[in-house]
Write an enzyme that holds these catalytic residues in place. Structure first.
Site, mmCIF file in Angstrom:
data_model
loop_
_atom_site.group_PDB
_atom_site.id
_atom_site.type_symbol
_atom_site.label_atom_id
_atom_site.label_comp_id
_atom_site.label_asym_id
_atom_site.label_seq_id
_atom_site.Cartn_x
_atom_site.Cartn_y
_atom_site.Cartn_z
ATOM 1 C CG ASP A 124 -2.225 0.753 1.006
ATOM 2 O OD1 ASP A 124 -2.252 1.427 -0.082
ATOM 3 O OD2 ASP A 124 -2.572 1.326 2.166
ATOM 4 C CG HIS B 288 -0.119 2.258 -9.274
ATOM 5 N ND1 HIS B 288 -0.518 1.756 -7.994
ATOM 6 C CD2 HIS B 288 -1.289 3.054 -9.515
ATOM 7 C CE1 HIS B 288 -1.915 2.314 -7.450
ATOM 8 N NE2 HIS B 288 -2.328 3.021 -8.475
ATOM 9 C CG LEU C 41 9.157 -17.433 -4.410
ATOM 10 C CD1 LEU C 41 8.778 -17.421 -3.089
ATOM 11 C CD2 LEU C 41 9.819 -15.731 -5.027
HETATM 12 C C1 IPE Z 1 -5.095 -2.634 -0.496
HETATM 13 O O1 IPE Z 1 -4.937 -1.393 -0.398
HETATM 14 C C2 IPE Z 1 -5.260 -3.604 -1.618
HETATM 15 C C3 IPE Z 1 -4.091 -3.574 -2.219
HETATM 16 C C4 IPE Z 1 -2.929 -3.276 -1.760
HETATM 17 C C5 IPE Z 1 -3.953 -4.218 -3.285
HETATM 18 P P1 IPE Z 1 -6.102 -0.310 -0.651
HETATM 19 O O2 IPE Z 1 -5.414 0.968 -0.533
HETATM 20 O O3 IPE Z 1 -7.149 -0.810 -1.421
HETATM 21 O O4 IPE Z 1 -6.846 -0.402 0.826
HETATM 22 P P2 IPE Z 1 -8.091 0.549 1.372
HETATM 23 O O5 IPE Z 1 -9.069 0.850 0.562
HETATM 24 O O6 IPE Z 1 -7.297 1.985 1.785
HETATM 25 O O7 IPE Z 1 -8.445 -0.122 2.843
HETATM 26 C C1 IPE Z 2 -1.839 0.153 -3.231
HETATM 27 O O1 IPE Z 2 -1.332 1.565 -3.223
HETATM 28 C C2 IPE Z 2 -1.628 -0.402 -4.683
HETATM 29 C C3 IPE Z 2 -3.189 -0.922 -5.108
HETATM 30 C C4 IPE Z 2 -4.382 -0.720 -4.493
HETATM 31 C C5 IPE Z 2 -3.185 -1.539 -6.480
HETATM 32 P P1 IPE Z 2 -2.696 2.216 -3.411
HETATM 33 O O2 IPE Z 2 -2.795 2.944 -4.744
HETATM 34 O O3 IPE Z 2 -4.098 2.103 -2.325
HETATM 35 O O4 IPE Z 2 -1.842 3.728 -2.762
HETATM 36 P P2 IPE Z 2 -2.462 4.826 -1.782
HETATM 37 O O5 IPE Z 2 -2.942 4.210 -0.542
HETATM 38 O O6 IPE Z 2 -3.698 5.408 -2.362
HETATM 39 O O7 IPE Z 2 -1.278 5.583 -1.673
HETATM 40 MG MG MG Z 3 -4.289 2.442 -0.438
#
Ligand code: IPE
Ligand code: IPE
Ligand code: MG
Length: 224
Positions: free
Chosen positions: A12, A29, A122
């Protein structure tokens, strides 16, 4: 010292990193993918057998279409470019989640899983269009249609993670302390590490610090 078989990661913070440093969530990303590569290498080095990466949740469809498209494009390009190399390194790829993407991506995912299915160094489980509640509901539906007695041992056979040991460690980067519908059943006894760093900032040193710490934890599983 605890033996470490399986690490699961909620990657995240890409969006926030992108906005802060590149004025674009999508570029976050892209940068996050570099961390994925680093962590895969380090997992092999540490001889850890399973790495589960949360890449896209069933709830992430709520995001703007442009971001969703970018994410899946990134994944497609990554697989096209890297699957041979992963295969050479004897890495197996498994998708956890419902594969209902574009025809092109579905084919590519099925091809990548099949190509690498016999590898044993792995196993990377990519949680993609994954939601733990949906996984549990689907498992219950399938089990109720079978003649199997409802118990823990039978239930886990219907999860995406059948044949995979539960994660020993869960890492969540991005300074957020929640599970976001990730492996709710399987994380019952995992050691959880919430990291302040955003995913693109997370590195081998952070990873190894966590591994070292994990090895010394007294794990009770209800015992004393
Ligand atoms: C969780 O992250 C999903 C992934 C890392 C793929 P999110 O950023 O979507 O989670 P929430 O919505 O903040 O809980
Ligand atoms: C997690 O990073 C990756 C995915 C959910 C694909 P986020 O896109 O949720 O990044 P933040 O939380 O918005 O910074
Ligand atoms: Mg996020």
């Amino acid at each position: 010292m605890n033996h470490l078989k399986h690490v699961a990661i909620i990657m995240d913070g890409n969006g926030r990193w992108g906005v802060k440093y590149k004025k674009s969530r999508n570029l976050g990303h892209k940068e996050g993918l570099k961390t994925v590569e680093k962590i895969i290498k380090e997992t092999v080095k540490n001889k850890i057998r399973y790495l589960t990466l949360y890449a896209f949740s069933t709830e992430n469809w709520r995001r703007p279409e442009k971001e969703i498209k970018y994410l899946f494009n990134l994944l497609e390009n990554f697989l096209v470019k890297r699957i041979d190399e992963l295969h050479k390194k004897k890495i197996k790829l498994k998708i956890l989640g419902t594969k209902n993407f574009s025809k092109k991506l579905n084919t590519l995912l099925a091809f990548s899983e099949k190509k690498t299915s016999k590898n044993h160094v792995l196993q990377i489980n990519l949680a993609l269009n994954y939601g733990s509640k949906l996984e549990i509901i689907n498992a219950l539906k399938a089990m109720s249609k079978s003649k199997n007695t409802i118990n823990e041992k039978n239930f886990i056979k219907y999860l995406y993670t059948k044949d995979i040991p539960d994660p020993d460690i869960l890492i969540r980067t991005g300074n957020t302390k929640r599970l976001s519908n990730f492996l709710l059943w399987q994380l019952a006894y995992s050691e959880i590490f919430f990291e302040k760093k955003l995913w693109p900032e997370f590195n081998e040193k952070d990873y190894n610090r966590i591994i070292k710490k994990f090895k010394k934890i007294k794990r009770n599983f209800g015992n004393i």
